[in-house]
Structure formats: C-alpha cells, structure tokens
Design a protein around this motif. Sequence first.
Motif: not given
Length: 619
Positions: A463-479
Amino acid sequence: MSPLTLALVVLVAPLFSAAIIAVFLRRAATLASFVSVVAALVAAGGAFALALGNHRDFPASWEWLRFGAFSLSLGLKYDDLAALMLVIVGIVGLCVHVFSLGYMHEDRSRARYFGGLSIFMFSMIGIVFADNLFMMFIFWELVGFSSWLLINHWHERQSASDAAKKAFIVNRVGDFGFLLGIILCYWSNGTVTLSELDGGRHVFSTLIPLLLFCGAVGKSAQVPLHVWLPDAMEGPTPVSALIHAATMVAAGIYMLCRINVLMVPDALQVIMWVGTVTALYAASCAIVQRDIKKVLAYSTLSQLGYMVAAFGLGSLGGQDGGRAALVGAGAGAAMFHLTTHAFFKALLFLGSGSVIHGCHHEQDIFRMGGLAKRMKLTFLTFTIGVAAIIGLPFLAGFFSKDAILFLAFANNRAVFVILAFTAVLTALYMTRLWRITFFGEPRSESAAHAHEGGLTLTLPLVVLAALAVLGGYTAIYPKVFSVVLELVPEARGGDHTVVLVTSLLVLLVGAGVGFVFYRPAAADALEEKSPGLFRLLSSKLWFDELYTYYVDKVQQRFAMLLNYLEQIFLAGVIIRGFAGLVGLLGLGARRLHVGRLNAYVYWFLFGVAALWLFAAGIF
C-alpha cells in the motif's frame, strides 16, 4: 451522521481503545490488538469521510476552564490543511497498526504496546483538530507522553529506558519555549484562537513566532534539539515508522503552517537557516551509520530540515488592512513534502522492520547481504522507497523535492546550493544502505536464513509503495485538498530547466558514487579509505558530549550549589533557626510557670511597674 459527530468519533475512537485496553485487556493481547486496529480503521475511515464529504469549518467549541477574564476552550478547526494532515495520520497509522500485528506477534507486552499506539493516535488527531494554541499544547504534551511510552516499550533494556528519558527531556526544552510563545501571543493579542488570529488584527513580533518555533525545533528534531530522535530508534520499528517518520515529527511542520499568519521576515530567516543546517548536518551523519534504523533516522532529520527550510523560504506579501498575509508557497511546499515523505519514509521504516524481522532482529547492515533473493517483496517495495526519497523522476519524492529546490532557487541561492548538495548526500547514503543490505552474499547466519514475513507484514508495504509512486501527482488528489496543493510552487521556463537539471545531476552523482564506492562487504569502505573523515562524521560534531559536559559540569554543579544554599540558609538558618528560637522562647516561658503564688505576685508587680513606665513615657 453530522460532520461534527463524525469528527468527534474520529478523535475519541483511539481514546476509547486505549481506555478499554488499559482497564480490561491488559492480559488479553490478541483482543487488545484487535480493538486497537479497529479504532485505527475507524479513525482512517472517518478521516476519508470527512475529507471527501467536503465538510469544512463546522463550528465546535466548548469552554473548559475560566479564571476571571481568561477562558480555555476546546474546539475543532477543520479546513483543507487539517483534512490533508488527518488523512496522512489515518493512512500511516492504520498501516503501522496492521504491520504491528505481525511484527509484535510474539511480544509478551503487546497489549500495552497497542494501548500506547491508540493513545498516540488520539493525541496526534487532537493536534490536527485543535482550534487554538492552548488546546494544541495540551495534545502536544500528550504526544510527548505517548512517544515516551512507546520508545520505552522494551524498558528492561537500559538503552531503551535512557532513550525514552532523553526524548522526553529534550522535547520539554523546546516545549518550554513553545509555552512562552503561547503566553506572549495571548498577552499581546488577547487570543490564541487560530481563526481569530487569521481573521483579525494582531501584533507583529519577531519573538512570538520564534518562541512558538521552539516547539517545532523540539518535536521535529531540528538542530540543536535533534539529539533525541536517533536514540529513539530503541523502540519497536513500527513505532519508528509511526512516530519518528510520518506523524509526530511532522507535527512541528503542521504547527508552523497553522501559525503562518504570525510570521515576519526576520523569523522566517531564522527558520530557513535552522532547517537548512539540519538538512545538511543530518545527511552527513547518515553516511557512516551501521544500524539500518539509524540511517533512516538521520534521513528523517534531513528531510524534516528540508520541510522547515521550505517553510522559512516563504515571504510576507503586502498589507491587507494592516494585517500581513503570508504568501503560501513555503507552507505549500513544506506540506507537500510532508505528505510524500510520510508515504515513502513510513515504507522505508516498515521495510526495515521486515528486514529486521526476517533476519531475526539483526540491525547491522554490514551483517546482512543477499536479501534481494530471500525477501523479494520487501526488496521490491524498499527499492521503491529508496528511489522515491532520492528523487527518481516520476516518483513522489521527485516532485516535492523539486518544489523546495525551486523555492530556494527563487528566494535564496545559498540555501539552494546547500539543499542541492544535501540531495547528493541523500542519494549517496540511501544507495549505500540499499546495496549493502540487499546485495552480495549473506554476511551472517541470520541473513543466510532470512525469510519473508506474513501478510500483515507485507500488505502495508505494498500500500505504501503504491502511495510512494503516485503521491507526487497532485492531479490524483481529490479536489477537497486543492486549497493546500495549489500553494505548491511550480517552476516554469528557465527556472524549470535549471531545477530539473540540478535534480537529475544530484541524483546521478549521489547514486553513482554510492553504487561505485560502496560494495557489499563486511566493512565500511569510507572507514577503510578515509578513517579521518569517517571519525569526524561518526562524532556527530560531539553534540551529545557537549550536552553531557554541560549537564555534568555546569548544570549539576549549579544544582549542587543551590542544594547547599538551601540546606544552609533555607533549611538551616531560616527553618531550623526560627524553629529553635521559638523552642527556646517556649522553654523560657514554661520555666516561668513554677506553681507558687508568691512568684506570680512578683510577676504581677513587675508588669504593673512596666505598664506605669510605658504610660509615663519613660519607655
């Protein structure tokens, strides 16, 4: 369920868990761990529900104490900043709880351990929700208590006991300054409620934000109050992930963002340089560490320095009705790096826990080796964490680190150079850690028989590895988080090119030197080839020795002098002296009562004569 009710459930669920474990489940470890995990699940689920439900700033405040005109209220402030921080605490807290099920399975005191996790979650959520500085300070101290409790979990070890006391005492030094800042803020402005400070006039002072910053220096382990965090690795590894990587030490950064309205340029300059010095110092210390957790501990110090420096790189904008408004680029960059760091550093700490568990509690990286083949899932996820922290393009750390470097490049070139060099050291020591731990031949019996853990140990890593990959893309964060994330600075044009080239260059230099210089072996290459530099870095600039000298030679002797003066003057002359004088007077008065009438007649006549002389004005 109303937003207020849901927020209260998120806050008190861990408290109820800790109370139930303490009162009823101290000898029922399995049930205690289940109750604690359920409470963490409720907190994480509630955090997501509040954030995604777009509930903000629902009024909630209750008066707790009143002394004349002064009142102390407990209230909730829930905005986008709190929503983001609460989600981070919820995600990391739940992952740590699940990981602990496997890691602490054979621990005889795991009921107490899970109770400590619950009280920590309650304290940390209280900091996030606090709507005034007094309430924040209350939960701030509760976090310090729960940290002491968890570091001291294996209290039968002298090293763990000493580390817990050290963490507690050092944090109190910073917290004393924090408390003085709160008092001065109330005395100057008549309020410490965050919304009132943000929405109305207040007194601008350099001293107030610097005193409040003392709390962050202690909690976020900035120089010179950094000495407690590496020693705190004596606690269980999941505790290191929860408290000393992602949440507790990040509380100082969150607090700075909360009080940004009080900042003035001189205070920001001090904050910027404290963070910059901490980042460079800690990265230098990490290069020579042998303990896998202490490498990550100094890495945490360095990354926290990055966040503090980012906040300090913010600047004051124009006046708005006499009130200065802080341009949010510094706070935005700091919170963005706090978010990504929480994911990949929690991953690295839990990954180190998986390695330690698989190697039968071996922590010396030079006694490991060959783990890439024996612990493939841990190796893969740990590699993702290493790639994220050193700034490999398209991973979380790459985006948040570049935002800070751009802010430094735009505002202070000297800080930019230092932080860029720190990034080189980060890539160097993390490559060293990764290569020595996972490659080569096993260098001990424990490494030769290393094995992967069960689902509770590996699922949080995925789970944390997936967030470490995707966490830098601000576009995926909810508005719903956009108000915070829109503050993150973004380089454009020539600045973008300079920052990108610098980022790639420091990655290639640091990782390349680390890969070539450090080969999987039983000895440290730097110690063999440059023993003088190795000894200098291993000394950690003698901070611990200086503090020990101060305590033993200055503070202790001053305390002995005060004790001597107390024994001689206070206890001896004043207390015992007056007591002796009263005793003598009592003894003399008792001698006057002889029981003979003629003696009393003489005393009566003596009294009449004395009264006549006094009335006649002779006396």
